[in-house]
Design a protein around this motif. Structure first.
Motif, PDB file in Angstrom:
ATOM      1  N   LEU A 125     -33.428   6.073  18.718  1.00 51.25           N
ATOM      2  CA  LEU A 125     -32.785   4.670  19.065  1.00 51.25           C
ATOM      3  C   LEU A 125     -31.745   3.830  19.201  1.00 51.25           C
ATOM      4  CD1 LEU A 125     -35.005   1.843  19.121  1.00 51.25           C
ATOM      5  CD2 LEU A 125     -34.563   1.390  16.467  1.00 51.25           C
ATOM      6  N   ILE A 126     -31.739   3.123  20.077  1.00 52.87           N
ATOM      7  CA  ILE A 126     -29.971   3.007  20.938  1.00 52.87           C
ATOM      8  C   ILE A 126     -30.060   1.430  21.069  1.00 52.87           C
ATOM      9  CG2 ILE A 126     -28.797   2.976  22.589  1.00 52.87           C
ATOM     10  CD1 ILE A 126     -29.514   5.313  23.568  1.00 52.87           C
ATOM     11  N   ASP A 127     -29.505   0.870  20.510  1.00 50.67           N
ATOM     12  CA  ASP A 127     -29.811  -0.902  20.538  1.00 50.67           C
ATOM     13  C   ASP A 127     -28.889  -1.652  22.201  1.00 50.67           C
ATOM     14  OD1 ASP A 127     -26.361  -1.263  20.408  1.00 50.67           O
ATOM     15  OD2 ASP A 127     -26.644  -1.361  18.093  1.00 50.67           O
ATOM     16  N   ARG A 128     -29.235  -3.106  21.686  1.00 49.87           N
ATOM     17  CA  ARG A 128     -29.168  -3.467  23.044  1.00 49.87           C
ATOM     18  C   ARG A 128     -27.186  -3.422  23.259  1.00 49.87           C
ATOM     19  NH1 ARG A 128     -33.385  -7.268  23.653  1.00 49.87           N
ATOM     20  NH2 ARG A 128     -34.262  -7.749  21.760  1.00 49.87           N
ATOM     21  N   HIS A 129     -26.300  -2.746  22.608  1.00 46.18           N
ATOM     22  CA  HIS A 129     -25.082  -2.698  23.002  1.00 46.18           C
ATOM     23  C   HIS A 129     -24.713  -1.423  23.438  1.00 46.18           C
ATOM     24  CE1 HIS A 129     -25.326  -6.638  21.602  1.00 46.18           C
ATOM     25  NE2 HIS A 129     -25.714  -6.327  20.447  1.00 46.18           N
ATOM     26  N   GLY A 130     -25.617  -0.298  23.162  1.00 38.99           N
ATOM     27  CA  GLY A 130     -25.411   1.380  23.463  1.00 38.99           C
ATOM     28  C   GLY A 130     -25.065   1.994  22.540  1.00 38.99           C
ATOM     29  N   ILE A 131     -25.412   1.330  20.944  1.00 38.39           N
ATOM     30  CA  ILE A 131     -25.200   1.881  20.113  1.00 38.39           C
ATOM     31  C   ILE A 131     -26.045   2.540  19.003  1.00 38.39           C
ATOM     32  CG2 ILE A 131     -24.112   1.569  17.870  1.00 38.39           C
ATOM     33  CD1 ILE A 131     -22.559  -0.971  18.599  1.00 38.39           C
ATOM     34  N   LEU A 132     -26.654   3.923  18.932  1.00 32.41           N
ATOM     35  CA  LEU A 132     -27.084   4.618  18.362  1.00 32.41           C
ATOM     36  C   LEU A 132     -27.595   4.395  17.128  1.00 32.41           C
ATOM     37  CD1 LEU A 132     -28.970   7.449  18.679  1.00 32.41           C
ATOM     38  CD2 LEU A 132     -27.089   8.566  17.467  1.00 32.41           C
ATOM     39  N   ARG A 133     -28.578   3.435  16.744  1.00 29.83           N
ATOM     40  CA  ARG A 133     -29.187   2.685  15.155  1.00 29.83           C
ATOM     41  C   ARG A 133     -29.901   4.045  14.263  1.00 29.83           C
ATOM     42  NH1 ARG A 133     -25.024  -0.561  14.479  1.00 29.83           N
ATOM     43  NH2 ARG A 133     -24.673  -1.450  15.787  1.00 29.83           N
ATOM     44  N   LYS A 134     -30.690   4.494  15.160  1.00 30.79           N
ATOM     45  CA  LYS A 134     -31.886   5.991  14.353  1.00 30.79           C
ATOM     46  C   LYS A 134     -31.866   7.225  14.877  1.00 30.79           C
ATOM     47  CE  LYS A 134     -34.888   5.689  10.843  1.00 30.79           C
ATOM     48  NZ  LYS A 134     -34.981   6.331   9.878  1.00 30.79           N
ATOM     49  N   GLU A 135     -32.276   8.010  14.161  1.00 32.44           N
ATOM     50  CA  GLU A 135     -32.398   8.735  15.089  1.00 32.44           C
ATOM     51  C   GLU A 135     -33.135   9.681  13.853  1.00 32.44           C
ATOM     52  OE1 GLU A 135     -28.545  11.432  15.571  1.00 32.44           O
ATOM     53  OE2 GLU A 135     -29.047  12.195  13.410  1.00 32.44           O
ATOM     54  N   TRP A 136     -34.338  10.786  14.254  1.00 31.98           N
ATOM     55  CA  TRP A 136     -35.678  11.254  13.923  1.00 31.98           C
ATOM     56  C   TRP A 136     -35.308  13.075  14.617  1.00 31.98           C
ATOM     57  CZ3 TRP A 136     -35.879   6.017  16.028  1.00 31.98           C
ATOM     58  CH2 TRP A 136     -36.469   5.638  14.683  1.00 31.98           C
TER      59      TRP A 136
END
Length: 155
Positions: A125-136
């Motif tokens: 999951l990448i946020d609106r700013h291009g930052i990886l926020r969550k990984e499964w």
């Protein structure tokens, strides 16, 4: 290219996708992006996973989120898989494993006593700013799409 890290910007990439598209991460700024890696088109788990994301697409879109499925299958196989199951999102072909390596999803797997290198079912999951926020990683399909949807709601 180094692999992605949580809470860091995901390196820019572009990749071929269904619908004769080239997906560019930089062009998706301003939206949340879900990238789910799966082993193979038209296999039971991969089909169920795609259908689960499909069935929640309205909810993801309401949260300004785009979804892409990614495997090493070619575009023709992806087009058929997408059409057969009416996926409203596009599938990215990663035949050269560029994205698989960036997201570090290739693992040694075993099937019927044989070992091979394959995609470990994973979602990012990448946020609106291009930052990886969550990984499964090592995803189990049942309930996964709901878990991702809850994570998007939490952004």
């Amino acid at each position: 290219m180094p692999s992605v890290e949580l809470n860091h910007t995901v390196p820019a990439f572009e990749a071929p996708a269904t619908g004769d598209q080239t997906v560019q991460l930089s062009a998706l700024r301003g939206k949340h992006v879900v990238l789910y890696f799966y082993p193979k088109d038209n296999t039971p788990g991969c089909t169920t996973e795609g259908q689960d994301f499909r069935d929640r697409m309205d909810q993801f879109e309401a949260l300004d989120t785009v979804i892409f499925g990614i495997s090493r299958d070619g575009l023709r196989a992806h087009e058929n898989f997408r059409a057969k199951h009416e996926f409203p999102f596009h599938l990215i072909s990663d035949k050269d494993e560029t994205l698989c390596k960036l997201f570090d999803v290739i693992r040694l797997k075993k099937l019927y006593g044989k070992e091979y290198m394959g995609i470990d079912r994973s979602t990012f999951l990448i946020d609106r700013h291009g930052i990886l926020r969550k990984e499964w990683r090592g995803v189990k399909v049942n309930g996964h799409a709901d878990e991702v949807l809850d994570a998007v709601r939490g952004l």
